[in-house]
Scaffold this motif. Structure first.
Motif, mmCIF file in Angstrom:
data_model
loop_
_atom_site.group_PDB
_atom_site.id
_atom_site.type_symbol
_atom_site.label_atom_id
_atom_site.label_comp_id
_atom_site.label_asym_id
_atom_site.label_seq_id
_atom_site.Cartn_x
_atom_site.Cartn_y
_atom_site.Cartn_z
ATOM 1 N N HIS A 1 0.583 -0.466 -0.361
ATOM 2 C CA HIS A 1 -0.149 -0.031 -0.261
ATOM 3 C C HIS A 1 1.091 1.568 0.215
ATOM 4 N N ARG A 2 1.983 1.365 1.036
ATOM 5 C CA ARG A 2 2.402 2.298 0.781
ATOM 6 C C ARG A 2 3.287 3.231 -0.297
ATOM 7 N N GLY A 3 4.468 2.071 -0.771
ATOM 8 C CA GLY A 3 5.192 1.715 -2.062
ATOM 9 C C GLY A 3 3.711 2.818 -3.083
ATOM 10 N N SER A 4 2.440 1.845 -3.036
ATOM 11 C CA SER A 4 2.083 2.472 -3.764
ATOM 12 C C SER A 4 1.356 3.936 -3.800
ATOM 13 N N LEU A 5 1.878 4.264 -2.482
ATOM 14 C CA LEU A 5 0.736 5.825 -2.301
ATOM 15 C C LEU A 5 1.898 6.390 -2.908
ATOM 16 N N ALA A 6 3.565 6.427 -2.543
ATOM 17 C CA ALA A 6 3.775 6.717 -2.717
ATOM 18 C C ALA A 6 4.180 7.182 -4.238
ATOM 19 N N ALA A 7 4.431 6.536 -5.153
ATOM 20 C CA ALA A 7 4.356 7.259 -6.025
ATOM 21 C C ALA A 7 2.756 7.028 -6.704
ATOM 22 N N GLY A 8 2.142 7.723 -5.809
ATOM 23 C CA GLY A 8 0.926 8.349 -6.213
ATOM 24 C C GLY A 8 0.293 7.226 -7.360
ATOM 25 N N GLY A 9 0.057 6.332 -7.105
ATOM 26 C CA GLY A 9 -1.272 4.685 -7.324
ATOM 27 C C GLY A 9 -2.489 5.471 -6.502
ATOM 28 N N LEU A 10 -3.070 4.148 -7.893
ATOM 29 C CA LEU A 10 -4.319 3.750 -6.733
ATOM 30 C C LEU A 10 -4.313 2.515 -6.113
ATOM 31 N N THR A 11 -4.429 2.832 -4.735
ATOM 32 C CA THR A 11 -4.325 1.273 -3.292
ATOM 33 C C THR A 11 -5.274 1.106 -3.167
ATOM 34 N N VAL A 12 -5.754 -0.270 -3.056
ATOM 35 C CA VAL A 12 -7.015 -1.032 -2.411
ATOM 36 C C VAL A 12 -6.636 -1.595 -1.392
ATOM 37 N N ALA A 13 -7.144 -1.610 -0.234
ATOM 38 C CA ALA A 13 -6.910 -2.176 1.205
ATOM 39 C C ALA A 13 -8.450 -2.962 1.587
ATOM 40 N N VAL A 14 -8.422 -4.018 0.978
ATOM 41 C CA VAL A 14 -9.940 -4.986 1.304
ATOM 42 C C VAL A 14 -9.497 -5.276 2.907
ATOM 43 N N LEU A 15 -10.499 -5.195 3.180
ATOM 44 C CA LEU A 15 -10.680 -5.707 4.671
ATOM 45 C C LEU A 15 -11.448 -6.942 5.433
ATOM 46 N N ALA A 16 -10.871 -7.356 6.897
ATOM 47 C CA ALA A 16 -11.498 -8.241 7.279
ATOM 48 C C ALA A 16 -12.160 -8.313 8.484
ATOM 49 N N CYS A 17 -12.963 -6.355 8.136
ATOM 50 C CA CYS A 17 -13.518 -6.369 9.409
ATOM 51 C C CYS A 17 -14.453 -4.759 8.682
#
Lengths: 377, 377
Positions: free
Chosen positions: B171-187
Motif C-alpha cells: 500500500h505504501r509503495g503505491s501511495l508513494a508513487a501516486g498510485g491507486l491502492t485498495v485495502a480489502v479488510l476483514a472488518c
C-alpha cells in the motif's frame, strides 16, 4: 584392471593431443581401425576411405608427438590417461554426448586425463554438478557449500569446474564433508588454474578427481571452457546452477544439461541480486526446476526413490512448458515455418515463440535454416 | 450515478448485516425477488418456496436491524454501500466468484462497503494484488514497495489486505508513487485494524479505496480473513505473493487466485530465508510463475501487450504441470479412484499424486469423497 598396453596408451595419448577436442573424426577413425593403427594413419597422413576428416583435424599438430612426454608428466603428478578401453571409462554417462555430436562442440571425448584416487566410473547417476558465476555473492558461495556438503552426506559426488566463486565453494563443501568431488578443467590436469586455487586443486587431486580431455601442459582458453562444460553436464546425473548473472558461463553448462536430457535445477535468490538474474530466468522460462534445499537437489536425479534415467536421455515433448509444447505442436511433420507462421498457428505472441524456439533448439528438438524452423528429425 | 433509492439501500444494508458472508442463499433470494422484498421476507421469516436457506442463514441476526446506523456510520467516515445495482459494482471481476460458489467460503459478496474517492469499477483487469506474510523480512517489504511503486508508475492499482508486513509495504509503495491502492479488510471499513496501520488506512481511504463486505463496526476474526482473501484475488487481474512462510495466509489468497483462474506470481528470495519457503514451494510446484521484476508482474496480467482474460476464467487442463496433468489423465470420466490406484495408473509416486490432487482440488478440477477422487463435473 586395464586392457590397454603401453603402445596402445601412447597411441591414445598421441591422438588425444594432435586434434583439438571434441574431434568426432578422430574418434570415428579409432572406432574403425583401433588406436594404434589410427595413430599411424594420422602420423603417416594415410587415412582409410571415408576418414579424410581425421587428417584435416590433425593437420596442424600431427608432426609433433608429445605422447611420451605427456604420459611422463601425468605420471609425475599422479595422473593417468583413461581411454574407452579402460574399465574406468564412464561410457554410460558419456554416451549421451554421441547423440549430441552434430552440435557445435558436441561429441564425446576421445580419452580423459584423470588425476586422483577416485574411479571415474564410480560417479554414476547420483553425481550432481554444482556450477555458477565466478563473481559469486557470499550468499551463493554459502549455498553452494551447504548443498555440496549435504550431497556428500547423501553419498553423492559433486562435479564442478574448479573455478573461483560457486565452483570453488562447491568443491570445498564436498571436501569438508568427506565427499567425492570432481573438478573438470579446461586445461591440463597438471596445471594450477586458476592459480589462486592451486591448493584446492591439489586437495581435490589427493582425495577426489581432477579431469580433463586436454593433454598435460595445455593452457586454458575461452573455447576450452565451453567445450569443457559439456563434460561437466555429461558426467553428472543432474546440474544445478547456484548463481548466474545475465550472461554467465553457467548458462552454457545449463544448456548442455538440457540438451543432454539431464535434469537442471536452479537456486533462487534475492530479486535485488544481479547474481541471481540468470537462475531466475531459467526457472521462469521453465528451463530449470527451482531447488531450495539439498533434498530437492537430490531428488532431481532420483525423485522419490526412483531412477528417472531411462534408456532415452533426449527428453521428449511431454514435460515441456506450455509455450514450448504449443510451438512443437504447431510445427508440421515435414515442413518449415517462419516465426510469424508459428505464432499464428500456435496462437502465442511472436516474442514468446522466439523464446520457446530458443529453448527447444537448446533441447535439440527443433532446427533452423534461413529463419525457417522445423522439427529436428 | 446510481439506480438505488434510500429504501432499497437500507434493504441492502440490512441484508448485508444479517447473514455472515459469503451468503449464497441471501444473494439468491435477492436475485429472485429484489432487495426490498428480500429484506421483508427475512424480517418476517417468510421466504418463497426454494429459498428457505436464506431464512436459516439469517436466523441468528434477523431481528436486529442495524441498517440505518450502519449507513450513518459509513456516511460519517466517508464510506458508501455499493450494491450490484450501482454502476460502480465490479461485476465482471466478481463474476468468477459465482462459479466458485460451491466451494467453502466461495460465492460473490452481497454488497461492498467502500471508503475512498476511487471507483471500485475502475480497477479492472490491470489491478494486481501484492500479498504476503505479516512477519515479513526487510527484503520482502523492500520488494513489495518497489513492485507497488512500479505498478503505480504503470498506472495499475495495487490491491492488498491492509495488514502489517507485505500488505502495508505494498500500500505504501503505491501511495508513494501516486498510485491507486485498495485495502480489502476483514472488518468494517470504519475500523482501524490493525491499530498500527490507523494512519495508513486513513491515507488509503483519502486517496484510494478501503473495501469490506462486513458492516461498519464488524470486528476482524480469523474466518473473516479467509473469506476476505477471495475478494483480494477476485478484484485483481493477477495475484503476486511477495513473501510467505511454510504456513501463511498468503497461501490461501494464492489458492483463491488459482481457483478463480487468475494468474499467480511469486517472488523468489534467499533459500536461507524462512519467509521465502512458501513462495519457493509455489514456484517449484508450478502453482505460481516466478516474478523477479515489475515488468514480469505487469505481464502476468497483460502478457506481451495482449489481454489473456478470456470468457472462461476457470482454467482447463492444458497448462497444468506434468504431474497434475498425468493425474487428471488417469482419472476416468465417471469413476472414483483411490490415491494408490491413481498412483499406479498415472505411474507417479503416491506422494506426488497427493501433491497433485491437492493442487487440482484448489484449482477446482477434482473432487474427493471418503478418500476416493474423481473429476469435478
Amino acid at each position: 584392471m586395464t586392457d590397454v598396453n603401453d603402445a596402445e596408451r601412447r597411441a591414445w595419448a598421441y591422438l588425444a593431443a594432435v586434434a583439438e577436442p571434441p574431434s568426432a573424426s578422430v574418434i570415428a577413425l579409432v572406432s574403425a581401425i583401433g588406436a594404434v593403427a589410427a595413430a599411424a594413419a594420422v602420423r603417416d597422413r594415410k587415412a582409410p576411405v571415408g576418414h579424410l576428416a581425421a587428417l584435416a583435424a590433425t593437420e596442424a599438430r600431427h608432426a609433433t608427438d608429445t605422447s611420451v612426454a605427456d604420459l611422463d608428466t601425468a605420471d609425475r603428478v599422479g595422473a593417468r590417461l583413461v581411454t574407452p578401453d579402460d574399465e574406468e571409462w564412464p561410457g554410460w554417462s558419456l554416451s549421451v554426448l554421441d547423440r549430441a555430436s552434430t552440435a557445435a562442440r558436441g561429441g564425446g571425448p576421445l580419452a580423459l586425463w584423470v588425476r586422483g584416487p577416485g574411479a571415474l566410473s564410480s560417479l554414476g547417476d547420483p553425481a550432481v554438478a554444482l556450477v555458477g558465476s565466478r563473481a559469486a555473492s557470499s550468499y551463493g558461495e554459502y549455498v553452494a557449500g551447504q548443498f555440496a556438503s549435504g550431497l556428500a552426506a547423501h553419498g553423492r559426488a559433486v562435479v564442478s569446474g574448479g573455478a573461483y566463486g560457486i565452483d570453488g565453494a562447491a568443491h570445498r563443501g564436498s571436501l569438508a564433508a568427506g565427499g567425492l568431488t570432481v573438478a573438470v578443467l579446461a586445461c591440463g590436469v597438471d596445471r594450477d588454474y586458476p592459480t589462486g586455487h592451486a591448493r584446492l586443486l591439489h586437495e581435490i587431486a589427493a582425495r577426489g578427481l581432477v579431469v580433463s580431455e586436454y593433454a598435460p601442459g595445455t593452457t586454458a582458453a575461452k573455447h576450452r571452457f565451453l567445450t569443457r562444460n559439456r563434460l561437466v553436464a555429461a558426467l553428472s546425473g543432474a546440474t544445478v546452477v547456484v548463481e548466474a548473472g545475465r550472461r554467465s558461463g553457467a548458462a552454457n553448462t545449463a544448456a548442455w544439461a538440457t540438451r543432454l536430457g539431464r535434469p537442471l535445477g536452479a537456486v533462487p535468490g534475492a530479486v535485488t541480486s544481479a547474481t541471481s538474474v540468470g537462475t531466475h530466468a531459467m526457472i521462469a522460462d521453465g528451463q530449470a526446476t527451482l531447488v531450495a534445499d539439498v533434498d530437492q537437489v537430490a531428488s532431481l536425479v532420483v525423485p522419490d526413490g526412483e531412477d528417472t534415467r531411462g534408456p532415452a536421455p533426449i527428453r521428449d515433448t511431454d514435460g515441456l512448458p506450455p509455450d514450448q509444447f504449443r510451438v512443437i505442436e504447431a510445427l508440421p511433420a515435414r515442413e518449415s515455418l517462419s516465426i510469424d507462421e508459428i505464432s499464428f498457428s500456435a496462437g502465442i505472441p511472436v516474442d514468446a515463440v522466439r523464446r520457446a524456439l530458443a529453448a527447444l533448439d537448446v533441447a535439440g528438438l527443433v532446427d533452423e535454416e534461413s529463419g525457417l524452423w522445423c522439427l529436428r528429425r
